[in-house]
Every structure is written in structure tokens, then in C-alpha cells.
Design a protein around this motif. Structure first.
Motif, mmCIF file in Angstrom:
data_model
loop_
_atom_site.group_PDB
_atom_site.id
_atom_site.type_symbol
_atom_site.label_atom_id
_atom_site.label_comp_id
_atom_site.label_asym_id
_atom_site.label_seq_id
_atom_site.Cartn_x
_atom_site.Cartn_y
_atom_site.Cartn_z
ATOM 1 N N SER A 3 0.820 -1.199 0.000
ATOM 2 C CA SER A 3 0.000 0.000 0.000
ATOM 3 C C SER A 3 0.855 1.249 0.000
ATOM 4 O O SER A 3 2.043 1.230 0.291
ATOM 5 C CB SER A 3 -0.896 0.002 1.233
ATOM 6 O OG SER A 3 -0.119 0.209 2.374
ATOM 7 N N TRP A 39 -0.002 -3.343 -8.163
ATOM 8 C CA TRP A 39 -1.442 -3.362 -7.919
ATOM 9 C C TRP A 39 -2.211 -3.694 -9.185
ATOM 10 O O TRP A 39 -3.260 -4.330 -9.153
ATOM 11 C CB TRP A 39 -1.887 -1.994 -7.391
ATOM 12 C CG TRP A 39 -1.542 -1.789 -5.960
ATOM 13 C CD1 TRP A 39 -0.488 -1.104 -5.452
ATOM 14 C CD2 TRP A 39 -2.262 -2.271 -4.821
ATOM 15 N NE1 TRP A 39 -0.493 -1.129 -4.087
ATOM 16 C CE2 TRP A 39 -1.579 -1.845 -3.664
ATOM 17 C CE3 TRP A 39 -3.420 -3.041 -4.669
ATOM 18 C CZ2 TRP A 39 -2.003 -2.149 -2.388
ATOM 19 C CZ3 TRP A 39 -3.846 -3.333 -3.385
ATOM 20 C CH2 TRP A 39 -3.145 -2.893 -2.274
ATOM 21 N N ASP A 72 -8.688 -14.299 -6.303
ATOM 22 C CA ASP A 72 -8.015 -13.005 -6.155
ATOM 23 C C ASP A 72 -8.353 -12.311 -4.843
ATOM 24 O O ASP A 72 -7.467 -11.830 -4.132
ATOM 25 C CB ASP A 72 -8.383 -12.086 -7.322
ATOM 26 C CG ASP A 72 -7.866 -12.623 -8.646
ATOM 27 O OD1 ASP A 72 -6.926 -13.429 -8.634
ATOM 28 O OD2 ASP A 72 -8.414 -12.249 -9.691
ATOM 29 N N TYR A 73 -9.632 -12.236 -4.497
ATOM 30 C CA TYR A 73 -10.016 -11.523 -3.285
ATOM 31 C C TYR A 73 -9.495 -12.213 -2.038
ATOM 32 O O TYR A 73 -9.078 -11.562 -1.080
ATOM 33 C CB TYR A 73 -11.536 -11.373 -3.210
ATOM 34 C CG TYR A 73 -12.099 -10.287 -4.102
ATOM 35 C CD1 TYR A 73 -11.374 -9.819 -5.196
ATOM 36 C CD2 TYR A 73 -13.351 -9.750 -3.870
ATOM 37 C CE1 TYR A 73 -11.884 -8.841 -6.024
ATOM 38 C CE2 TYR A 73 -13.877 -8.760 -4.695
ATOM 39 C CZ TYR A 73 -13.136 -8.314 -5.773
ATOM 40 O OH TYR A 73 -13.642 -7.345 -6.590
ATOM 41 N N SER A 75 -6.825 -13.839 -1.813
ATOM 42 C CA SER A 75 -5.380 -13.588 -1.724
ATOM 43 C C SER A 75 -5.104 -12.297 -0.958
ATOM 44 O O SER A 75 -4.083 -12.174 -0.271
ATOM 45 C CB SER A 75 -4.760 -13.520 -3.124
ATOM 46 O OG SER A 75 -5.144 -12.349 -3.811
ATOM 47 N N TYR A 76 -6.029 -11.326 -1.041
ATOM 48 C CA TYR A 76 -5.854 -10.075 -0.309
ATOM 49 C C TYR A 76 -5.969 -10.266 1.201
ATOM 50 O O TYR A 76 -5.548 -9.409 1.981
ATOM 51 C CB TYR A 76 -6.867 -9.042 -0.785
ATOM 52 C CG TYR A 76 -6.663 -8.620 -2.213
ATOM 53 C CD1 TYR A 76 -5.387 -8.434 -2.730
ATOM 54 C CD2 TYR A 76 -7.749 -8.424 -3.068
ATOM 55 C CE1 TYR A 76 -5.188 -8.062 -4.047
ATOM 56 C CE2 TYR A 76 -7.553 -8.053 -4.388
ATOM 57 C CZ TYR A 76 -6.276 -7.866 -4.865
ATOM 58 O OH TYR A 76 -6.087 -7.497 -6.168
ATOM 59 N N MET A 79 -2.673 -9.952 2.763
ATOM 60 C CA MET A 79 -1.963 -8.681 2.666
ATOM 61 C C MET A 79 -1.142 -8.414 3.922
ATOM 62 O O MET A 79 -0.162 -7.673 3.896
ATOM 63 C CB MET A 79 -2.966 -7.547 2.435
ATOM 64 C CG MET A 79 -2.322 -6.225 2.119
ATOM 65 S SD MET A 79 -1.556 -6.212 0.499
ATOM 66 C CE MET A 79 -3.035 -6.201 -0.515
ATOM 67 N N ILE A 259 -8.493 -5.055 6.140
ATOM 68 C CA ILE A 259 -8.533 -5.635 4.794
ATOM 69 C C ILE A 259 -9.695 -6.594 4.667
ATOM 70 O O ILE A 259 -10.401 -6.623 3.660
ATOM 71 C CB ILE A 259 -7.196 -6.329 4.488
ATOM 72 C CG1 ILE A 259 -6.067 -5.293 4.431
ATOM 73 C CG2 ILE A 259 -7.272 -7.107 3.181
ATOM 74 C CD1 ILE A 259 -4.680 -5.898 4.496
ATOM 75 N N ILE A 263 -12.645 -6.581 1.871
ATOM 76 C CA ILE A 263 -12.840 -7.740 1.004
ATOM 77 C C ILE A 263 -14.246 -8.282 1.148
ATOM 78 O O ILE A 263 -14.903 -8.637 0.157
ATOM 79 C CB ILE A 263 -11.806 -8.834 1.333
ATOM 80 C CG1 ILE A 263 -10.407 -8.368 0.943
ATOM 81 C CG2 ILE A 263 -12.138 -10.138 0.623
ATOM 82 C CD1 ILE A 263 -9.301 -9.284 1.405
#
Length: 432
Positions: A3, A39, A72-73, A75-76, A79, A259, A263
Motif C-alpha cells: 500500500s 497493484w 483473487d479476493y 489472496s488479499y 496482505m 482488509i 474484502i
């Protein structure tokens, strides 16, 4: 991925306290410009999948919604690995202790590998169940296609999270070009693989999954190699002690909650759509830095929003030739533009609060706004607003978050006006 908060924390010490606004913006762009690619890469891979798969089957195109959310989501959710790695590596580098840097990297590589294995097992055992709970049992065709996509991409979880730690370590060392090069190669592999496997060989959504999975393995390997070239062993893994694990948890837990809240809200958007078929910087310097970040973020948002809106408006058939899909895309162009414009400035505000270690506030505020956003989504969905309601919910979420974060930063006792900056010292991981 990293970030803007980590960018400002790791590089804020290098900005001259008496430097001009233009000098500050130049310093930010030199580092964060390449980092923007980090990103962009993940969503770009999914966008490539969408564009290619959408030319073949509307069902498989629809399946990419829940499929990419689960891949994908989720995986966040990890973070926290990026935040912990960049913070711990930057702190050790500030102490000029190379052995400590290597040790921090090694224990975080272990955490990344362990998380990757757990995610692989979870996806293999419960992937279809998660897709069914998310999509609804009535969408059997979509679930079958999405599960095919998810099961293939799940194979990369261990390698991908290890590569993520290596990437964040490089960023903690102020190297953003190395990871960008790796992800540029990965994006090229993904694009070529999608075209060959999907368009020419007819593998459809499975071909898109294989192309993305291979590209992520290549990216992870290149990130580890880039770390090795800096004199560190990216293949050395150490099991963290109990105290080390607590240190990682102290850093990562609040960020994880924040996060997770975002999400969860973004995932709810897709759910409703699918169910419809650094060292201390003086207070004055911080304010100038935030001004630079917000200006850059606003400009980036306008550019991103314009491009992102123009493509589906002028070239909708890139994604799908189905007239009904195109009509639905055009209905949400205005909220889509607003959401894209708002995202970069919000990330700037989030990053500034992260640099000030306002992680507790971030976790609480994002959780609360996410809950209110969920209620709004429920109301809009039950009122028959359809896909437009989902995007209006996202805009409301974004604007609410921007207002709350900006208000926190501009309070008299906030980090922009505080003369007691001891709690914002680099390496102070006990604040939260």
C-alpha cells in the motif's frame, strides 16, 4: 503487493523537511510509479481472463465472477504478509543488521508457505462448497465452471504467497523495479497463454486458469531470484519462535481486520450481482506529504476512471458479444466511473494512517462502514435495483470511507497536527 502507507513509511525519511511540494511529488512518483504495476498486475490478469473467456461462453464468463473472487479476493486476506514483511525488513535495515534482515525474511517465508499450503488444502476440500454458498445452488452450471477454474489456480497458492513475501521484502528495501519486472513477464505469459489455450486450443475457462497459474509461478520464482541478487537467500525458511510469531501478529492483526472488512464488502457486491443470474517526519512535512499523495491519487483516479469507463462504453465487445451483458455494463457506467476515481485517493488516506500506525482506527472504521454498506446492499437488492444497486452501494461505501479517513487525519489530535510524534517512530510495533 504494497500500500501507499508502506511507501510513505519506508521513504518518508528521505523527503527533505524543507523540500518543495514538487520535490516531494517527484520522490513519491520515482518509487511508487513502478509499484503501481504491482497493484495493476493481479486485476490485469483477471481482466485478460475475462476478455478472452467472454468471447467464447456466457456461462464461463459468468463463472469468472465467483471464480476470481475466490482466487483473487481471498489472496488479499494475506496482505498482512506484505505489511509485516515490509515493516520488519525496513526496521532491520534501519538498524543496518543484515543478519536480522535475512532472519526476518526467512521466518516470513515460512509463514507464507504455511498459509499457501493451508489455502491449497481448503480450496481442494471446500472450493465447491464455498462457490455454492457464494453463488447459490440454483446456478449449477456457473458453479461447475467456476470450480474448474478455482481448482487449477489453487495449485499456485504456496508458490504465490512465498513470492509475495519476497516481493514485499524487495519493496522494504526500496526496490520496486525488480518486482515490477517479474509481474510484467507474468502478465505477458498470462496474456499469451490465454489466447493460445482458450482461443486456439479451445480449453475455455480451464485454459485461462492454467495460463494464470503458470504466470504466477514464474512471477514468484523471479521475485525470489531478485531477492537473491540483493545478497539474501530467498529459499531459506525458518520456523518463527513464539515471540516472533506474536510480533508478526501484533503488526498484522489490525491490518488483517481492515482488509477483511473491505474484502467482505467487495465480495458481497459480487455475491448480489451473481445472485442476479517509516523514521519520524515533522508534523508539517506529513501534511505536505499527504497533500502530494492526494493530488497524485486524485489525478490517478481521474485517469483510471476515464480509461476504465471508456473501454466498456466504446468497445464493449472486447469482454462479451452478448447484447444483454453489454446493456447491463452500460447501465452502471456512471457509478463505475465514480468508484474508480475514488479508489486511489482513498488508498492515499489509508496509507497515511498506516504510516502513522493508526491500524486500530482503520480496522474499526472499515468494519463499521462495511457493516453499514452490507445493510445498504440488502435494501437495494430487495428493492429491485439489480446490478445498478450493487454499484451504487460500492460508491456509497467508497465515499463514506473517504470521508471518515479524511476526517480522522484532519482532527486536531490527528497525526497531521500532533507535535508528539513518538508513537509514529519506525519500528514501534507495540503501538496497536
Amino acid at each position: 503487493m504494497q500500500s501507499l502507507g508502506e511507501v510513505s513509511e519506508n521513504n518518508g525519511q528521505e523527503l527533505s523537511e524543507n523540500g518543495s511540494l514538487w520535490d516531494q511529488m517527484t520522490e513519491i512518483v520515482k518509487f511508487s510509479g513502478p509499484a503501481v504495476g504491482l497493484w495493476i498486475c493481479g486485476p490485469l490478469m483477471s481482466l485478460i481472463d475475462t476478455a478472452v473467456v467472454g468471447q467464447g461462453s456466457s456461462i464461463e464468463l459468468a463463472a469468472l465472477g465467483p471464480g476470481t473472487v475466490l482466487c483473487d479476493y481471498t489472496s488479499y486476506l494475506f496482505m498482512f504478509l506484505s505489511i509485516a514483511t515490509s515493516n520488519l525488513v525496513a526496521t532491520s535495515l534501519a538498524r543496518q543488521d543484515k543478519n536480522e534482515v535475512q532472519h526476518q525474511i526467512s521466518i516470513l517465508l515460512f509463514v507464507g508457505l504455511a498459509c499457501g499450503i493451508l489455502m491449497l488444502i481448503f480450496t481442494k476440500c471446500y472450493g465447491r462448497w464455498a462457490l455454492t454458498a457464494f453463488t447459490g445452488a440454483k446456478n449449477a452450471d456457473i458453479i461447475t465452471a467456476a470450480n474448474k477454474y478455482v481448482q487449477i489456480r489453487a495449485l499456485v497458492w504456496p508458490a504465490w504467497l512465498v513470492g509475495w513475501v519476497a516481493q514485499s521484502a524487495s519493496l522494504g528495501m526500496k526496490d520496486s523495479w525488480g518486482p515490477v519486472k517479474a509481474l510484467a513477464v507474468a502478465s505477458a505469459i498470462n496474456g499469451i497463454g490465454d489466447i493460445v489455450l482458450c482461443r486456439f486450443l479451445g480449453f475455455g475457462i480451464a485454459g485461462a486458469a492454467w495460463a494464470t497459474m503458470v504466470s504466477q509461478v514464474v512471477a514468484a520464482f523471479m521475485m525470489i531470484v531478485a531477492l537473491n541478487e540483493k545478497g539474501y537467500n530467498g529459499f531459506a525458511i525458518s520456523i518463527p519462535s513464539r515471540n516472533e510469531f506474536v510480533q508478526i501478529f501484533t503488526l498484522a492483526a489490525p491490518a488483517f481486520v481492515a482488509i477483511m472488512s473491505k474484502i467482505a464488502f467487495y465480495a458481497l457486491l459480487v455475491f448480489f450481482a451473481t445472485s442476479m443470474g517509516t523514521k519520524t517526519v515533522a508534523a508539517h512535512q506529513v501534511r505536505e506529504l499527504l497533500k502530494s499523495l492526494v493530488i497524485i491519487g486524485t489525478l490517478s483516479g481521474l485517469i483510471l476512471g476515464s480509461i476504465g469507463t471508456a473501454i466498456p462504453l466504446l468497445f464493449p465487445k472486447i469482454f462479451s458479444s452478448d447484447p444483454e451483458v453489454i446493456r447491463e455494463m452500460h447501465k452502471v457506467l456512471i457509478p463505475f466511473f465514480v468508484a474508480l476515481c475514488a479508489a486511489p485517493p482513498i488508498n492515499c488516506l489509508e496509507g497515511t494512517l498506516m504510516a502513522g500506525r493508526e491500524l486500530k482506527f482503520l480496522s474499526i472504521s472499515m468494519s463499521g462502514i462495511a457493516c453499514l454498506g452490507t445493510l445498504l446492499l440488502l435494501v437495494l437488492s430487495r428493492s429491485g435495483y439489480g446490478l445498478t444497486g450493487c454499484w451504487l452501494g460500492l460508491v456509497a461505501f467508497q465515499l463514506s470511507l473517504f470521508t471518515v479517513l479524511l476526517r480522522r487525519l484532519t482532527l486536531p489530535d490527528g497525526i497531521l497536527y500532533s507535535e508528539d510524534l513518538i508513537r509514529y517512530q519506525l519500528g514501534n510495533t507495540k503501538t496497536v
